[in-house]
Enzyme design. Structure first.
Site, PDB file in Angstrom:
ATOM      1  N   SER B 148     -26.439 -25.782   6.454  1.00 48.86           N
ATOM      2  CA  SER B 148     -25.842 -25.041   7.572  1.00 48.86           C
ATOM      3  C   SER B 148     -26.562 -23.727   7.809  1.00 48.86           C
ATOM      4  O   SER B 148     -27.078 -23.095   6.877  1.00 48.86           O
ATOM      5  CB  SER B 148     -24.375 -24.757   7.242  1.00 48.86           C
ATOM      6  OG  SER B 148     -23.831 -23.805   8.129  1.00 48.86           O
ATOM      7  N   TYR B 176     -19.129 -20.768   1.309  1.00 43.85           N
ATOM      8  CA  TYR B 176     -19.650 -21.956   1.983  1.00 43.85           C
ATOM      9  C   TYR B 176     -21.170 -21.890   2.085  1.00 43.85           C
ATOM     10  O   TYR B 176     -21.878 -22.848   1.753  1.00 43.85           O
ATOM     11  CB  TYR B 176     -19.017 -22.038   3.375  1.00 43.85           C
ATOM     12  CG  TYR B 176     -19.500 -23.170   4.242  1.00 43.85           C
ATOM     13  CD1 TYR B 176     -19.019 -24.461   4.068  1.00 43.85           C
ATOM     14  CD2 TYR B 176     -20.414 -22.944   5.271  1.00 43.85           C
ATOM     15  CE1 TYR B 176     -19.455 -25.497   4.887  1.00 43.85           C
ATOM     16  CE2 TYR B 176     -20.849 -23.968   6.087  1.00 43.85           C
ATOM     17  CZ  TYR B 176     -20.369 -25.245   5.897  1.00 43.85           C
ATOM     18  OH  TYR B 176     -20.798 -26.266   6.711  1.00 43.85           O
ATOM     19  N   LYS B 180     -23.807 -24.407   0.232  1.00 45.46           N
ATOM     20  CA  LYS B 180     -24.790 -25.191   0.990  1.00 45.46           C
ATOM     21  C   LYS B 180     -26.210 -24.884   0.499  1.00 45.46           C
ATOM     22  O   LYS B 180     -27.044 -25.782   0.364  1.00 45.46           O
ATOM     23  CB  LYS B 180     -24.666 -24.892   2.485  1.00 45.46           C
ATOM     24  CG  LYS B 180     -23.445 -25.539   3.139  1.00 45.46           C
ATOM     25  CD  LYS B 180     -23.557 -27.062   3.164  1.00 45.46           C
ATOM     26  CE  LYS B 180     -22.435 -27.743   3.918  1.00 45.46           C
ATOM     27  NZ  LYS B 180     -22.506 -29.215   3.838  1.00 45.46           N
TER      28      LYS B 180
END
Lengths: 356, 356
Positions: B148, B176, B180
């Protein structure tokens, strides 16, 4: 092993009782752990993360092998034997009382290439478990993570820049480098969440390491000095012109301690700090050996290339612009001659050549 | 659910029998998973990692929720319900037969900030377990990892560069983003070791997502269009001048499929590829809504700043120089008007405003 609790009678804030400072070192009986422990015990009060300096009441060494006799005899030293993952799992480590952790335990690069699962467990799982245990301890200890210059690796398709900056994107070419870089990310996020006060430092290749070879691909960068000084032949598996970035053991430990003492404002950002390194070549290292110990000693080096080791070593960077480390007051060793003379001063028993 | 095995009667190498192509999609019943499955099923033969194109015999969708009716009705589609970590643990996934995995399953950014352990489990553990299972399957499948743009984050102490390059150092400002970025490192090392043929792609913020809000901090970048088009009020929690980098669902899926088809020589290096993104502002998005659906519709946007969401969103980059993606033939959507018109064309039931 004895252990004495000291109360700090020089608390800087009247009315605020300071508990005795407790330090935990994983891999604490390895070469760097022992040196770090000795340096901390010999030093005065320690400032952690910019807080007022306090005396060190206890250092816990976690490792699979016991510490040397001098540390065993020190009443401030406690030894917790065992496998690090198991120690975290079964609560054997005194995390709730640790003001600072120096996480030095790791499987080395050669081992991790040969045994993928070992590296994933010893480097990735152990770091993550230790961070989770610190989080659950709840007091946000200082967490110094020993990352490595091995996070940087070049390949024909993605060559390294000529000079490595703190902002250079690591593209590790080894499992060890990947696992260390992942550790940095975990330390950064656990710090951002306030679970630890993280300080990731990328150690440079350390030379001259005393003792025996440890399985690291970089081992010859100590062995090609150490063994000839002890009257034994040693192999240099890379070409003489191979450039390398090195730091002495003393300079490395100074960088680790400075990371622990840096305030959040001094540390500035959560990414890892490249420690300073001296750029030299293996030829210059051999020449320094000749300067310091004579031609008969440097002639004990066998120049026998090993393609596999050369491929790993030449994928490492050789020029480091360590701007953040410099802003913390750290600098590289001045020359390889100086590194070699420090080694001889610190290890008078380690050489058999006639004194000059 | 039915499943039909097809033998490929057009094997390009005489004498070498090609087994039917099998694709696994984790998070396969989510918005992107469903769109990817539909696109693959509607397309012709698929070339994987530069190999000759083959017909897709089966697509397995792994998810906690079932697929929509059209996919349930397709004889080539198999659904494996459950939690991904448990599925890997108990061998429920057909990894030994998968030619390619598209690993889309993840806990989204807002969830991971609110529940640290959820993110560590759903994003880090699941990715690692899936890679280990592929390794043990032993046939080095293509492994497309949906990373991402959230790996990039700026802070006052460490601002993002004005333009993000493929070589920009990610400094994630969210759990997050960290998870990732760690996933990318694992994919890179499992690829280097030959365990998978890894293809990490950094998805840009997708807009316009159909359906319901999903808890991501970026959710409003679809909601502020989707809800007004459906006659409902919607909140924009950031200032109108906030720049954002976006990609349409169709463009995003095209990037994911191109990653799977790229040969090793085309992919070139193991680091992640930034997918292309259109740089716009939320004001321009609102203006596009007005162009396409009239002022009464765009007036349904409530401009109510939310400091916490604004802090996350403004830490994301807004200008992406996607050089590697361009070298693979990918490009950004031409305009937000074009993105919005695609949304309306693909979701004719999703708007209630009077056609113009």
């Amino acid at each position: 092993m004895a252990c004495r609790h000291e109360s700090d009678t020089t608390a800087p804030f009247p009315g605020k009782r300071e508990h005795p400072m407790h330090i935990l070192i994983t891999g604490g009986c390895g070469f760097l752990g022992v040196r770090l422990a000795r340096t901390l015990l010999a030093g005065g009060p320690l400032a952690l993360a910019g807080a007022p300096a306090r005396a060190i009441a206890r250092i816990t060494l976690a490792d699979r092998v016991p510490p040397p006799a001098d540390l065993q005899a020190d009443a401030r030293v406690q030894f917790v034997p065992g496998d690090l993952c198991e120690q975290v799992d079964n609560g054997a480590l005194p995390l709730a009382r640790a003001d600072a952790l120096f996480h030095l335990a790791a499987a080395v690069s050669g081992e991790c290439e040969a045994d993928f699962d070992l590296g994933m467990r010893s480097n990735l799982n152990a770091t993550r478990m230790l961070l989770q245990a610190c989080r659950h301890a709840g007091h946000a200890p200082v967490f110094v993570f020993s990352s490595s210059v091995a996070v940087f690796g070049g390949s024909p398709e993605q060559p390294l820049p000529a000079v490595i900056e703190d902002s250079t994107l690591p593209t590790p070419q080894s499992s060890y480098g990947i696992q260390k870089f992942i550790g940095e990310q975990l330390v950064a996020d656990f710090s951002r969440k306030g679970f630890v006060q993280g300080r990731s430092v990328r150690l440079m290749t350390v030379s001259v390491r005393p003792g025996r070879p440890n399985g690291a691909a970089s081992g010859f960068l100590s062995g090609m000095l150490r063994e000839p000084l002890a009257g034994e032949r040693a192999r240099c598996p890379v070409a003489p012109e191979t450039p390398v970035a090195l730091a002495s053991p003393g300079n490395t430990v100074a960088g680790i301690i400075r990371a622990a003492s840096a305030s959040a404002a001094e540390w500035r950002v959560r990414t890892a700090v490249n420690l300073p390194a001296l750029t030299t070549t293996v030829r210059e290292m051999a020449q320094a050996l000749e300067h310091v110990a004579g031609r008969a000693t440097s002639a004990l080096i066998d120049w026998e290339p090993d393609a596999q080791i050369a491929k790993i070593v030449t994928s490492w960077p050789s020029r480091i612009h360590a701007a953040r480390a410099q802003s913390l007051g750290l600098s590289a060793d001045p020359s390889f001659d100086a590194i070699l003379r420090s080694y001889l001063r610190e290890n008078p028993q380690a050489h058999q050549w006639p004194r000059q």
